[in-house]
Scaffold this motif. Structure first.
Motif, short mmCIF file in Angstrom:
data_model
loop_
_atom_site.label_atom_id
_atom_site.label_comp_id
_atom_site.label_asym_id
_atom_site.label_seq_id
_atom_site.Cartn_x
_atom_site.Cartn_y
_atom_site.Cartn_z
N LEU A 1 -5.58 7.09 8.83
CA LEU A 1 -5.98 5.43 9.33
C LEU A 1 -5.92 5.68 10.37
O LEU A 1 -6.62 5.72 11.47
N LEU B 1 4.17 -1.76 4.24
CA LEU B 1 3.13 0.30 3.54
C LEU B 1 4.49 1.30 3.43
O LEU B 1 5.77 0.76 3.48
N VAL C 1 -6.77 2.87 5.12
CA VAL C 1 -5.38 1.45 5.70
C VAL C 1 -5.41 1.80 7.38
O VAL C 1 -5.68 2.22 7.91
N VAL D 1 1.19 -1.36 -0.16
CA VAL D 1 0.10 0.03 0.48
C VAL D 1 0.90 1.19 0.35
O VAL D 1 1.77 1.00 0.65
#
Length: 119
Positions: free
Chosen positions: A111, A47, A66, A6
């Motif tokens: 997030l 990430l 996320v 991601v």
């Protein structure tokens, strides 16, 4: 097929490193300052952060979807909030049974911070 990584878009790599590596404790697995890129070990999925220029500035500062998982959400929230991390939503029980908070990185990327129930 599986999810491998991601990417989050940021405006400043050093500031992102200070947040993801130093505050959240994610180990750096790849660092390319000349390319404005860093990747972190976040478990099974990598990430990464990538610096955007002025032409793509709107890519930074969004709700990412996320989710980062911790064993003790209240303890993680207390520690991170004490370090100045902004939480638009503090830890709360969700109607679907989850226990989560929303936090922002220094660029305003939102997030999830979740505590997963024991299986």
């Amino acid at each position: 097929m599986r999810l491998g990584y991601v990417n989050l878009f940021v405006r400043d790599l050093d500031r992102a490193l200070a947040f993801y590596r130093d505050r959240l404790g994610l180990p750096v697995t790849e660092l390319a300052p000349e390319a404005g890129f860093a990747a972190f070990d976040a478990g099974r999925v990598r990430l990464a952060v990538a610096v955007v220029g002025d032409a793509q500035a709107e890519l930074a500062g969004r709700h990412t979807g996320v989710g980062l998982v911790v064993d003790d959400l209240e303890a993680a929230h207390a520690r991170l909030a004490a370090e100045g991390v902004r939480f638009p939503m503090t830890p709360s029980r969700q109607p679907w049974g989850g226990f989560m908070a929303l936090m922002e990185d220094p660029d305003g990327n939102v997030l999830y911070l979740d505590e997963r129930p024991a299986p």
